[in-house]
Motif scaffolding. Structure first.
Motif, PDB file in Angstrom:
ATOM      1  N   TYR A 103      32.009  64.134  24.930  1.00  0.00           N
ATOM      2  CA  TYR A 103      31.836  62.710  24.672  1.00  0.00           C
ATOM      3  C   TYR A 103      31.605  62.462  23.184  1.00  0.00           C
ATOM      4  CZ  TYR A 103      26.817  63.442  24.031  1.00  0.00           C
ATOM      5  OH  TYR A 103      25.601  63.857  23.560  1.00  0.00           O
ATOM      6  N   VAL A 104      31.717  61.198  22.800  1.00  0.00           N
ATOM      7  CA  VAL A 104      31.341  60.714  21.467  1.00  0.00           C
ATOM      8  C   VAL A 104      30.658  59.373  21.669  1.00  0.00           C
ATOM      9  CG1 VAL A 104      32.124  59.982  19.192  1.00  0.00           C
ATOM     10  CG2 VAL A 104      33.309  61.850  20.356  1.00  0.00           C
ATOM     11  N   THR A 105      29.530  59.145  21.024  1.00  0.00           N
ATOM     12  CA  THR A 105      28.855  57.852  21.157  1.00  0.00           C
ATOM     13  C   THR A 105      28.781  57.142  19.811  1.00  0.00           C
ATOM     14  OG1 THR A 105      26.673  58.890  20.861  1.00  0.00           O
ATOM     15  CG2 THR A 105      27.435  58.555  23.120  1.00  0.00           C
ATOM     16  N   VAL A 106      28.818  55.816  19.884  1.00  0.00           N
ATOM     17  CA  VAL A 106      28.722  54.982  18.685  1.00  0.00           C
ATOM     18  C   VAL A 106      28.109  53.644  19.086  1.00  0.00           C
ATOM     19  CG1 VAL A 106      31.072  54.100  19.009  1.00  0.00           C
ATOM     20  CG2 VAL A 106      30.024  54.025  16.739  1.00  0.00           C
ATOM     21  N   THR A 107      27.310  53.065  18.218  1.00  0.00           N
ATOM     22  CA  THR A 107      26.647  51.795  18.532  1.00  0.00           C
ATOM     23  C   THR A 107      27.521  50.611  18.129  1.00  0.00           C
ATOM     24  OG1 THR A 107      25.505  51.868  16.393  1.00  0.00           O
ATOM     25  CG2 THR A 107      24.328  52.743  18.301  1.00  0.00           C
ATOM     26  N   GLY A 108      27.335  49.523  18.830  1.00  0.00           N
ATOM     27  CA  GLY A 108      28.098  48.318  18.528  1.00  0.00           C
ATOM     28  C   GLY A 108      27.450  47.090  19.134  1.00  0.00           C
ATOM     29  N   ILE A 109      28.146  45.962  19.027  1.00  0.00           N
ATOM     30  CA  ILE A 109      27.639  44.697  19.570  1.00  0.00           C
ATOM     31  C   ILE A 109      28.754  44.033  20.366  1.00  0.00           C
ATOM     32  CG2 ILE A 109      26.734  42.403  19.040  1.00  0.00           C
ATOM     33  CD1 ILE A 109      25.618  43.566  16.439  1.00  0.00           C
ATOM     34  N   MET A 110      28.497  43.779  21.640  1.00  0.00           N
ATOM     35  CA  MET A 110      29.426  43.006  22.457  1.00  0.00           C
ATOM     36  C   MET A 110      29.028  41.546  22.376  1.00  0.00           C
ATOM     37  SD  MET A 110      30.307  44.993  26.004  1.00  0.00           S
ATOM     38  CE  MET A 110      31.706  46.118  26.042  1.00  0.00           C
ATOM     39  N   ARG A 111      30.027  40.690  22.224  1.00  0.00           N
ATOM     40  CA  ARG A 111      29.683  39.270  22.091  1.00  0.00           C
ATOM     41  C   ARG A 111      30.791  38.396  22.667  1.00  0.00           C
ATOM     42  NH1 ARG A 111      30.512  38.025  15.602  1.00  0.00           N
ATOM     43  NH2 ARG A 111      32.803  37.848  15.679  1.00  0.00           N
ATOM     44  N   ASN A 112      30.367  37.238  23.149  1.00  0.00           N
ATOM     45  CA  ASN A 112      31.300  36.196  23.561  1.00  0.00           C
ATOM     46  C   ASN A 112      30.604  34.857  23.390  1.00  0.00           C
ATOM     47  OD1 ASN A 112      29.536  36.052  25.729  1.00  0.00           O
ATOM     48  ND2 ASN A 112      30.958  36.959  27.199  1.00  0.00           N
ATOM     49  N   HIS A 165      27.867  37.144  31.223  1.00  0.00           N
ATOM     50  CA  HIS A 165      28.656  36.421  32.235  1.00  0.00           C
ATOM     51  C   HIS A 165      30.029  37.062  32.425  1.00  0.00           C
ATOM     52  CE1 HIS A 165      25.627  33.516  30.871  1.00  0.00           C
ATOM     53  NE2 HIS A 165      25.754  32.925  32.055  1.00  0.00           N
ATOM     54  N   LEU A 166      30.029  38.378  32.582  1.00  0.00           N
ATOM     55  CA  LEU A 166      31.279  39.121  32.734  1.00  0.00           C
ATOM     56  C   LEU A 166      31.499  39.540  34.178  1.00  0.00           C
ATOM     57  CD1 LEU A 166      30.960  41.491  29.627  1.00  0.00           C
ATOM     58  CD2 LEU A 166      32.414  39.453  29.814  1.00  0.00           C
ATOM     59  N   LYS A 167      32.755  39.662  34.532  1.00  0.00           N
ATOM     60  CA  LYS A 167      33.125  40.212  35.828  1.00  0.00           C
ATOM     61  C   LYS A 167      34.333  41.119  35.629  1.00  0.00           C
ATOM     62  CE  LYS A 167      35.822  36.119  37.178  1.00  0.00           C
ATOM     63  NZ  LYS A 167      35.648  35.402  35.919  1.00  0.00           N
ATOM     64  N   VAL A 168      34.713  41.847  36.671  1.00  0.00           N
ATOM     65  CA  VAL A 168      35.843  42.773  36.584  1.00  0.00           C
ATOM     66  C   VAL A 168      37.110  42.017  36.174  1.00  0.00           C
ATOM     67  CG1 VAL A 168      37.314  44.358  37.893  1.00  0.00           C
ATOM     68  CG2 VAL A 168      34.842  44.368  38.263  1.00  0.00           C
ATOM     69  N   ASN A 169      37.861  42.654  35.257  1.00  0.00           N
ATOM     70  CA  ASN A 169      39.129  42.136  34.682  1.00  0.00           C
ATOM     71  C   ASN A 169      38.921  41.140  33.551  1.00  0.00           C
ATOM     72  OD1 ASN A 169      40.794  43.702  36.387  1.00  0.00           O
ATOM     73  ND2 ASN A 169      40.669  42.154  38.011  1.00  0.00           N
ATOM     74  N   ASP A 170      37.668  40.814  33.215  1.00  0.00           N
ATOM     75  CA  ASP A 170      37.411  39.982  32.037  1.00  0.00           C
ATOM     76  C   ASP A 170      37.615  40.801  30.767  1.00  0.00           C
ATOM     77  OD1 ASP A 170      36.865  37.807  33.556  1.00  0.00           O
ATOM     78  OD2 ASP A 170      34.695  37.823  33.254  1.00  0.00           O
ATOM     79  N   SER A 171      37.814  40.109  29.642  1.00  0.00           N
ATOM     80  CA  SER A 171      37.936  40.776  28.345  1.00  0.00           C
ATOM     81  C   SER A 171      36.718  40.441  27.492  1.00  0.00           C
ATOM     82  CB  SER A 171      39.211  40.329  27.624  1.00  0.00           C
ATOM     83  OG  SER A 171      40.359  40.730  28.350  1.00  0.00           O
ATOM     84  N   ILE A 172      36.381  41.330  26.569  1.00  0.00           N
ATOM     85  CA  ILE A 172      35.209  41.150  25.719  1.00  0.00           C
ATOM     86  C   ILE A 172      35.465  41.798  24.363  1.00  0.00           C
ATOM     87  CG2 ILE A 172      34.110  43.228  26.653  1.00  0.00           C
ATOM     88  CD1 ILE A 172      32.196  40.104  25.552  1.00  0.00           C
ATOM     89  N   VAL A 173      35.033  41.148  23.310  1.00  0.00           N
ATOM     90  CA  VAL A 173      35.187  41.679  21.951  1.00  0.00           C
ATOM     91  C   VAL A 173      33.921  42.440  21.576  1.00  0.00           C
ATOM     92  CG1 VAL A 173      35.414  41.092  19.508  1.00  0.00           C
ATOM     93  CG2 VAL A 173      36.773  39.872  21.215  1.00  0.00           C
ATOM     94  N   THR A 174      34.119  43.608  20.977  1.00  0.00           N
ATOM     95  CA  THR A 174      32.991  44.428  20.535  1.00  0.00           C
ATOM     96  C   THR A 174      33.125  44.687  19.040  1.00  0.00           C
ATOM     97  OG1 THR A 174      32.891  45.508  22.687  1.00  0.00           O
ATOM     98  CG2 THR A 174      31.732  46.582  20.891  1.00  0.00           C
ATOM     99  N   VAL A 175      32.012  44.536  18.337  1.00  0.00           N
ATOM    100  CA  VAL A 175      31.990  44.739  16.894  1.00  0.00           C
ATOM    101  C   VAL A 175      31.265  46.046  16.592  1.00  0.00           C
ATOM    102  CG1 VAL A 175      31.337  43.760  14.665  1.00  0.00           C
ATOM    103  CG2 VAL A 175      31.861  42.246  16.592  1.00  0.00           C
ATOM    104  N   PHE A 176      31.890  46.900  15.804  1.00  0.00           N
ATOM    105  CA  PHE A 176      31.285  48.161  15.367  1.00  0.00           C
ATOM    106  C   PHE A 176      31.056  48.091  13.869  1.00  0.00           C
ATOM    107  CE2 PHE A 176      33.776  49.135  19.152  1.00  0.00           C
ATOM    108  CZ  PHE A 176      32.841  49.790  19.938  1.00  0.00           C
ATOM    109  N   LEU A 177      29.817  48.300  13.453  1.00  0.00           N
ATOM    110  CA  LEU A 177      29.453  48.206  12.045  1.00  0.00           C
ATOM    111  C   LEU A 177      29.398  49.596  11.428  1.00  0.00           C
ATOM    112  CD1 LEU A 177      26.583  45.574  12.374  1.00  0.00           C
ATOM    113  CD2 LEU A 177      28.988  45.156  11.823  1.00  0.00           C
ATOM    114  N   LYS A 178      29.990  49.727  10.228  1.00  0.00           N
ATOM    115  CA  LYS A 178      29.966  50.999   9.521  1.00  0.00           C
ATOM    116  C   LYS A 178      29.466  50.761   8.103  1.00  0.00           C
ATOM    117  CE  LYS A 178      33.043  54.053  10.137  1.00  0.00           C
ATOM    118  NZ  LYS A 178      34.304  54.825  10.111  1.00  0.00           N
ATOM    119  N   ALA A 179      28.704  51.714   7.589  1.00  0.00           N
ATOM    120  CA  ALA A 179      28.125  51.568   6.252  1.00  0.00           C
ATOM    121  C   ALA A 179      29.227  51.423   5.204  1.00  0.00           C
ATOM    122  CB  ALA A 179      27.260  52.780   5.926  1.00  0.00           C
ATOM    123  N   ASP A 180      29.055  50.422   4.338  1.00  0.00           N
ATOM    124  CA  ASP A 180      29.968  50.198   3.207  1.00  0.00           C
ATOM    125  C   ASP A 180      31.404  49.921   3.650  1.00  0.00           C
ATOM    126  OD1 ASP A 180      27.795  50.727   1.490  1.00  0.00           O
ATOM    127  OD2 ASP A 180      28.217  52.877   1.559  1.00  0.00           O
TER     128      ASP A 180
END
Length: 409
Positions: A103-112, A165-180
């Motif tokens: 596996y590989v893990t990374v932090t992010g923010i899901m938003r809608n 407010h998500l359900k199966v087959n919905d779409s969601i944008v996720t933001v991943f922040l990286k230094a600089d």
């Protein structure tokens, strides 16, 4: 047949017991034993069951033992696992190891438009154990990863799905922040919703393709952030941990599932204290009641004691007779207690009658563990300790004079 056992059985099953004080005394003794057995069985079954269930949920989600790079430290953004000294093939050959997944893990923010949630994106590969994960799914399916290209399917927890407010087959944008660097945006499709009842997992983890996590972490196609090692038995973690540590190299470190969330581990350890305390209290109550029963039976049968002494019975034989008599009285209480206690435990096991708040207890129903050794030990332990506790009170018999006893009314 020895005299004490023979005579104790005769008086225990005598019809005289049905019309005098013995009937009440015997009922009290048996009731205390039955209640002690019922409470002890429920305490042990639910205590051990809760410990096992929480450990298994932690382990089934993220591996019984996890290997990460020392450069990752406690960060959720995993660094590349170092291959120097890491022998995955030998780890797989260990007899207690069932499977391994990368596996590989990374932090992010899901938003809608509704809300946002800080998440840990866990990128999984084609070796992901979807059958093990299936037990957590409450809707949809597990993301299918081939490691060829980018798969935008993800599984989110019920907690995150509700917050956004998500359900199966919905779409969601996720933001991943990286230094600089500028933020990276990824659009995912919700293909599954899971629930582990472990608050610290359900609030954070999203399961998706490993290539997304690699790309965000600037990893090469063959690089990984860690491996989850699954054992055949959750109770073997402490035993196998030292062997696995020898095979991971000095630039990596291993971590037990029970150590990833210290607050949960500390909460689990309280079970041992509570189980021991409740069983000790029940044992004291049973022993006090049984001693009371013995003393009253001795007083009630003072005439019989005097007659036995006149006929040549020794104090030791008479003491043994009354101890055996009291233990025989306990047996129906043991049987009824086990029958009722096991019945209640089985009802909970198969029907889950008693519910819990998973935010406080990490499980949604009271789990039980039917351990035959523990069940037998409770009954045998109470019987053995009661027999030992009766020895000292039985010495009252030696103080009874045969002449006065026969005249006793």
């Amino acid at each position: 047949m020895k005299f004490p056992l023979y005579f104790s059985r005769k008086i225990a099953f005598s019809k005289d017991n049905k019309n005098n004080l013995s009937r009440v005394i015997i009922f009290i003794g048996r009731l205390s034993v039955a209640l002690g057995i019922i409470v002890s069985l429920i305490t042990v079954a639910t205590g051990f069951g809760s410990k096992k269930a929480i450990k298994e949920r932690l382990a089934d989600f993220s591996g019984h033992i996890t290997v990460r790079s020392t450069r990752s430290n406690s960060s959720y953004n995993t660094s590349v696992l170092d291959n120097q000294g890491l022998n995955v093939a030998k780890i797989k050959e260990l007899p207690d190891v069932e499977s391994i997944q990368k596996y590989v893990t990374v932090t992010g923010i899901m938003r809608n438009e509704h809300n946002f949630a800080g998440i840990i994106f866990k990128g999984i590969g084609k070796d992901f154990d979807s059958l093990r994960f299936k037990k957590f799914l409450i809707a949809g399916t597990t993301p299918k990863v081939t490691e060829v290209g980018f798969n935008n399917d993800v599984a989110v927890s019920q907690k995150i799905a509700n917050d956004l407010h998500l359900k199966v087959n919905d779409s969601i944008v996720t933001v991943f922040l990286k230094a600089d660097q500028k933020p990276l945006y990824r659009k995912f499709k919700i293909i599954g919703i899971y629930r582990t009842d472990i608050k610290l997992i359900d609030e954070q983890f999203v399961i998706g393709g490993i290539n997304h996590a690699r790309k965000i972490q600037d990893m090469k196609p063959d690089e990984i952030g860690g491996i989850d090692i699954f054992l055949k038995n959750v109770n073997d973690i402490d035993k196998d941990f030292p062997e696995i540590e020898k095979l991971i190299g000095y630039k990596n470190y291993a971590e037990k599932a029970t150590e990833k969330f210290p607050q949960i581990t500390d909460w689990i350890s309280i079970f041992d204290t509570n189980i021991a305390l409740i069983i000790i209290i029940m044992l004291i109550v049973v022993v006090i009641n049984i001693i009371m029963v013995l003393l009253i039976l001795i007083i009630e049968r003072t005439n019989s004691i005097g007659l036995l002494k006149t006929l040549g019975a020794s104090n030791a034989q008479i003491r043994a007779t009354f101890i055996n008599y009291t233990l025989i009285i306990m047996i129906p209480g043991l049987l009824y207690g086990n029958a009722i206690g096991l019945g209640l435990i089985l009802i909970q096991k198969f029907f889950g009658v008693i519910k819990l708040n998973p935010e406080n207890y990490y499980v949604s129903t009271v789990p039980v563990d039917l351990n035959p050794i523990a069940i037998a030990s409770i009954s045998l332990g109470i019987l053995a300790i009661s027999a030992l506790a009766l020895i000292i009170p039985s010495y009252l018999i030696s103080k009874i004079s045969p002449v006065k006893a026969i005249k006793y009314n």
